[in-house]
Design an enzyme around this catalytic site. Sequence first.
Site, PDB file in Angstrom:
ATOM      1  N   TYR A 160      31.463  79.250  52.193  1.00 27.80           N
ATOM      2  CA  TYR A 160      30.396  80.200  51.918  1.00 27.80           C
ATOM      3  C   TYR A 160      29.096  79.458  51.599  1.00 27.80           C
ATOM      4  O   TYR A 160      28.033  79.802  52.123  1.00 27.80           O
ATOM      5  CB  TYR A 160      30.801  81.104  50.763  1.00 27.80           C
ATOM      6  N   LYS A 164      25.549  79.563  53.692  1.00 24.95           N
ATOM      7  CA  LYS A 164      24.327  80.084  53.088  1.00 24.95           C
ATOM      8  C   LYS A 164      23.260  78.996  52.904  1.00 24.95           C
ATOM      9  O   LYS A 164      22.059  79.292  53.008  1.00 24.95           O
ATOM     10  CB  LYS A 164      24.652  80.773  51.753  1.00 24.95           C
TER      11      LYS A 164
END
Length: 255
Positions: A160, A164
């Site tokens: 993640y 990002k």
Amino acid sequence: MTPLPVTPSLRLDGSTALVTGAGRGIGLAAAAALAQAGAAVTLVARSREEIEAAADAIRRDGGAAEAAVLDVTDLAAVDAFFAARPAFDILVNNAGTNRPKPMTEVTTGDYDAVLGLNLKSAFFVAQAAAKRMIAQGVAGSLIHIGSQMGHVGAPNRSLYCASKWALEGMNKAIALDLAPHRIRSNTIAPTFIETPLTKPFLQDTAFRDSVLAKIKLGRIGQPEDLMGAITLLASNAAQMMTGTSIIIDAGWTAD
């Protein structure tokens, strides 16, 4: 007498907007915010039932909305979707996923799922939207839903965070490429927002307490906490903002 400056409007009347992953959570809040500001909003997701219900709710509230089924991981379908429509003025690049686990347990399937949706699909949706804007001379706004995890790290979030952080770099480069066309590109980087995606994790008392220990304002975020920033970035009030990130983290990254 010196004339007073006039605050640029946050209204979006006459604009069109596309929101991906719009059936619930942050995507639904983004679509509602844009519609409430006067934009005609197209909600897309893979689940027809969810986006049709969301679009219907916006219409009942007095807004303009339509639902369109689209799997943003199907890049041929993405290209066909944009080719069949006039350019949108606003894109909210929201579709995303997460598979939290220690990095030693991450599989290639996990990697492809998270990076494929959070980064690859986000890039090519933005590209398709920008191409139509350029072709039709639209001075548009691209808004990518990032995360505070694009600015810090966290245990069990290697994929993640990778997606990002990459989104933040992608956003800055896209902003430079598109500036000559008067197309702006920015990210919104929220802390933990209580959505159907995060709710199962936040129901774990120990995890919730660990999150609240880092959120200086003392509460879990709600989708409504992002609606003002989304409207701002979509509007003329942010016409000098591009290549940047609005971090809505209640103080998490201030340490």
